[in-house]
Design an enzyme around this catalytic site. Structure first.
Site, PDB file in Angstrom:
ATOM      1  N   GLU A  40      -1.292  18.584  -6.665  1.00  0.00           N
ATOM      2  CA  GLU A  40      -2.668  18.600  -7.162  1.00  0.00           C
ATOM      3  C   GLU A  40      -3.600  17.713  -6.339  1.00  0.00           C
ATOM      4  O   GLU A  40      -4.797  17.781  -6.479  1.00  0.00           O
ATOM      5  CB  GLU A  40      -2.677  18.144  -8.630  1.00  0.00           C
ATOM      6  CG  GLU A  40      -1.853  19.014  -9.558  1.00  0.00           C
ATOM      7  CD  GLU A  40      -0.342  18.733  -9.528  1.00  0.00           C
ATOM      8  OE1 GLU A  40       0.388  19.493 -10.175  1.00  0.00           O
ATOM      9  OE2 GLU A  40       0.114  17.766  -8.857  1.00  0.00           O
ATOM     10  N   SER A  41      -3.097  16.828  -5.473  1.00  0.00           N
ATOM     11  CA  SER A  41      -3.817  15.986  -4.519  1.00  0.00           C
ATOM     12  C   SER A  41      -3.054  14.702  -4.238  1.00  0.00           C
ATOM     13  O   SER A  41      -2.062  14.728  -3.540  1.00  0.00           O
ATOM     14  CB  SER A  41      -5.261  15.695  -4.923  1.00  0.00           C
ATOM     15  OG  SER A  41      -5.941  15.141  -3.803  1.00  0.00           O
ATOM     16  N   HIS A  57      -3.216  -0.003  -3.558  1.00  0.00           N
ATOM     17  CA  HIS A  57      -3.106  -1.201  -2.717  1.00  0.00           C
ATOM     18  C   HIS A  57      -3.082  -2.392  -3.644  1.00  0.00           C
ATOM     19  O   HIS A  57      -3.871  -2.460  -4.586  1.00  0.00           O
ATOM     20  CB  HIS A  57      -4.259  -1.338  -1.713  1.00  0.00           C
ATOM     21  CG  HIS A  57      -4.005  -2.478  -0.767  1.00  0.00           C
ATOM     22  ND1 HIS A  57      -3.091  -2.395   0.254  1.00  0.00           N
ATOM     23  CD2 HIS A  57      -4.483  -3.741  -0.746  1.00  0.00           C
ATOM     24  CE1 HIS A  57      -3.041  -3.552   0.894  1.00  0.00           C
ATOM     25  NE2 HIS A  57      -3.878  -4.395   0.295  1.00  0.00           N
ATOM     26  N   SER A  73       0.863  -1.182   0.000  1.00  0.00           N
ATOM     27  CA  SER A  73       0.000   0.000   0.000  1.00  0.00           C
ATOM     28  C   SER A  73       0.890   1.219   0.000  1.00  0.00           C
ATOM     29  O   SER A  73       1.968   1.211   0.600  1.00  0.00           O
ATOM     30  CB  SER A  73      -0.889   0.058   1.253  1.00  0.00           C
ATOM     31  OG  SER A  73      -1.951  -0.837   1.156  1.00  0.00           O
ATOM     32  N   CYS A  76      -7.044  18.136  -8.496  1.00  0.00           N
ATOM     33  CA  CYS A  76      -7.810  19.358  -8.707  1.00  0.00           C
ATOM     34  C   CYS A  76      -6.996  20.308  -9.586  1.00  0.00           C
ATOM     35  O   CYS A  76      -7.182  21.505  -9.569  1.00  0.00           O
ATOM     36  CB  CYS A  76      -8.217  20.000  -7.381  1.00  0.00           C
ATOM     37  SG  CYS A  76      -7.028  19.895  -6.077  1.00  0.00           S
TER      38      CYS A  76
END
Length: 119
Positions: free
Chosen positions: A62-63, A68, A55, A83
């Site tokens: 941008e985020s 996983h 994971s 975004c």
């Protein structure tokens, strides 16, 4: 309201189990995918689970791009949220190739704000 971001969920099937079990390969593929998408990488964190599975997340300006893996099922779930002006298709193509996936399914959402369900 104009969407504030795009959230893309991708599932890769038929992947090479060894690729999904290798923390270094998963991390490298995710960083390459973020770069290929045009995202600005801030940091990353990955963890290998015993006996298998990885994971991790790449935090981008941008985020985020998260994953996983389930090597025993030859399956990986990827979460790409942005975004900003990021080419998610290009990033996901990198992962598809890196994991030798034979199948891929995507679900795209526009974020901000979600409609609420009434009871």
């Amino acid at each position: 309201m104009t969407p504030l971001g795009r959230h893309l969920l991708a599932e890769f099937t038929g992947c090479e189990a060894a690729a999904l079990a290798d923390l270094d390969r998963v991390r490298s593929a995710m960083l390459t995918a973020a770069t290929a998408s045009g995202a600005t990488i801030i940091t990353d964190s990955f963890h290998h689970f015993s006996p298998y599975g990885v994971s991790g997340a790449v935090i981008i300006a941008e985020s985020h791009l998260a994953i996983h893996t389930w090597p025993e099922h030859r399956f990986a779930a990827v979460d790409f949220f942005s975004c900003g002006a990021v080419d998610m298709d290009r990033g996901l193509a990198v992962l598809h190739t890196a994991f030798s996936a034979t199948g891929e399914t995507r679900l795209a959402l526009e974020r901000g704000p979600l409609r609420t369900l009434q009871p």
